[in-house]
Scaffold this motif. Structure first.
Motif, PDB file in Angstrom:
ATOM      1  N   ARG A 195       0.810  -1.220   0.000  1.00  0.00           N
ATOM      2  CA  ARG A 195       0.000   0.000   0.000  1.00  0.00           C
ATOM      3  C   ARG A 195       0.846   1.274   0.000  1.00  0.00           C
ATOM      4  N   LEU A 196       1.973   1.255   0.721  1.00  0.00           N
ATOM      5  CA  LEU A 196       2.761   2.480   0.904  1.00  0.00           C
ATOM      6  C   LEU A 196       4.084   2.472   0.153  1.00  0.00           C
ATOM      7  N   GLY A 197       4.519   1.311  -0.314  1.00  0.00           N
ATOM      8  CA  GLY A 197       5.831   1.206  -0.933  1.00  0.00           C
ATOM      9  C   GLY A 197       6.871   0.755   0.076  1.00  0.00           C
ATOM     10  N   ALA A 198       7.994   0.253  -0.426  1.00  0.00           N
ATOM     11  CA  ALA A 198       9.016  -0.329   0.446  1.00  0.00           C
ATOM     12  C   ALA A 198       9.892   0.722   1.118  1.00  0.00           C
ATOM     13  N   ARG A 199      10.218   1.773   0.403  1.00  0.00           N
ATOM     14  CA  ARG A 199      11.204   2.735   0.904  1.00  0.00           C
ATOM     15  C   ARG A 199      10.802   3.414   2.212  1.00  0.00           C
ATOM     16  N   PRO A 200       9.564   3.915   2.359  1.00  0.00           N
ATOM     17  CA  PRO A 200       9.214   4.557   3.636  1.00  0.00           C
ATOM     18  C   PRO A 200       9.349   3.615   4.826  1.00  0.00           C
ATOM     19  N   LEU A 201       8.940   2.360   4.648  1.00  0.00           N
ATOM     20  CA  LEU A 201       9.037   1.409   5.755  1.00  0.00           C
ATOM     21  C   LEU A 201      10.482   1.079   6.090  1.00  0.00           C
ATOM     22  N   LEU A 202      11.356   1.064   5.081  1.00  0.00           N
ATOM     23  CA  LEU A 202      12.771   0.827   5.335  1.00  0.00           C
ATOM     24  C   LEU A 202      13.349   1.936   6.207  1.00  0.00           C
ATOM     25  N   PHE A 203      13.016   3.176   5.894  1.00  0.00           N
ATOM     26  CA  PHE A 203      13.519   4.300   6.687  1.00  0.00           C
ATOM     27  C   PHE A 203      12.971   4.252   8.118  1.00  0.00           C
ATOM     28  N   VAL A 204      11.691   3.921   8.249  1.00  0.00           N
ATOM     29  CA  VAL A 204      11.094   3.826   9.587  1.00  0.00           C
ATOM     30  C   VAL A 204      11.775   2.728  10.402  1.00  0.00           C
ATOM     31  N   ALA A 205      12.045   1.588   9.763  1.00  0.00           N
ATOM     32  CA  ALA A 205      12.679   0.472  10.463  1.00  0.00           C
ATOM     33  C   ALA A 205      14.060   0.858  10.981  1.00  0.00           C
ATOM     34  N   MET A 206      14.828   1.572  10.169  1.00  0.00           N
ATOM     35  CA  MET A 206      16.150   2.005  10.622  1.00  0.00           C
ATOM     36  C   MET A 206      16.028   2.959  11.809  1.00  0.00           C
ATOM     37  N   GLY A 207      15.034   3.839  11.761  1.00  0.00           N
ATOM     38  CA  GLY A 207      14.810   4.741  12.884  1.00  0.00           C
ATOM     39  C   GLY A 207      14.442   3.997  14.156  1.00  0.00           C
ATOM     40  N   ILE A 208      13.656   2.930  14.015  1.00  0.00           N
ATOM     41  CA  ILE A 208      13.278   2.135  15.189  1.00  0.00           C
ATOM     42  C   ILE A 208      14.499   1.434  15.778  1.00  0.00           C
ATOM     43  N   PHE A 209      15.395   0.945  14.932  1.00  0.00           N
ATOM     44  CA  PHE A 209      16.617   0.326  15.445  1.00  0.00           C
ATOM     45  C   PHE A 209      17.478   1.347  16.193  1.00  0.00           C
ATOM     46  N   ILE A 210      17.526   2.573  15.700  1.00  0.00           N
ATOM     47  CA  ILE A 210      18.258   3.622  16.417  1.00  0.00           C
ATOM     48  C   ILE A 210      17.651   3.822  17.800  1.00  0.00           C
TER      49      ILE A 210
END
Length: 240
Positions: free
Chosen positions: A60-75
């Motif tokens: 629904r949203l595309g892969a790229r936004p979720l990839l950036f969010v995931a990296m932020g969550i790991f931080i």
């Protein structure tokens, strides 16, 4: 392939954020093996449920936004780990890390399938698997080195900085990570050729359940070795 591989390596690195420090947590907070096991259960339950849902969100949203969010969550998980004062804090870190890890496979394979040509797709999948293993291999070296040099709390801060650097690189190269989203319906004025299948129709395929069973059993076995090998070696052989 390189950017997706780097992201995948960071995901597997995140699998070991807590297990490598289990001996430290047992000494600092007086934890039992059962409590440590619950930490990893929390990580994998959140990650597993999240991963099952993430594929639909990627469509629904595309892969790229979720990839950036995931990296932020790991931080956030690394910074939270650097400040924990007890078991509840570690549970929060485990849940955060599991949530961050949840999106990577749906994100990675969506990007690879859309951005890599068919003749090179096999190489892309191989590189993807290899970089994940390299992430596992890098984590013990990183935490052993940083922990000895700076202390375990500062090692988590250093890990947060590493994730921030990777996120910055992915943002700079974001054009190479763009994907198309799945259309929800036919464009106006264009009739659908056939009725759309239900989003869960794939669950009727036997091969899906065979693959699920295989990966469930293999992941359970691997998770035990990864999570408790350090603690077992220390307890049985006094290895630091």
């Amino acid at each position: 392939m390189g950017l997706v591989g780097l992201a995948h390596a960071s995901s597997h690195f995140g699998h070991l954020l807590l297990p490598l420090l289990f001996p430290v947590f047992m000494q600092e907070f007086g934890l039992s093996y059962s409590e440590l096991g619950l930490l990893m259960t929390s990580f994998f339950v959140v990650s597993g449920v999240g991963q099952a849902c993430a594929g639909f969100v990627v469509d629904r949203l595309g892969a790229r936004p979720l990839l950036f969010v995931a990296m932020g969550i790991f931080i956030a998980a690394c910074l939270a780990a650097s400040t924990v004062t007890g078991y509840r804090g570690l549970i929060v870190v485990a849940a955060l890390a599991g949530f961050g890890n949840a999106t990577f496979h749906p994100v990675d394979f969506t990007i690879l399938n859309q951005r890599v040509s068919a003749p090179r797709l096999g190489y892309a999948f191989s590189a993807h698997g290899l970089t994940g293993n390299l992430g596992w291999a890098a984590a013990p070296v990183f935490f052993a080195g940083m922990g000895a040099l700076l202390g375990w709390r500062q090692a988590y801060v250093a890990a947060a900085v590493m994730y921030a650097v990777i996120l910055g690189l992915l943002v700079l190269q974001r054009d190479k990570l763009s994907t198309r989203v799945a259309p929800r319906s036919a464009p106006p004025g264009q009739a659908q050729a056939a009725p759309a299948e239900h989003a869960m129709a794939f669950m009727r395929l036997p091969v899906v359940w065979w693959c699920f069973g295989f990966f469930l059993l293999s992941t359970m076995t691997l998770a035990v070795v990864q999570s408790f090998a350090v603690s077992i070696l220390k307890a049985m052989h006094g290895i630091s």
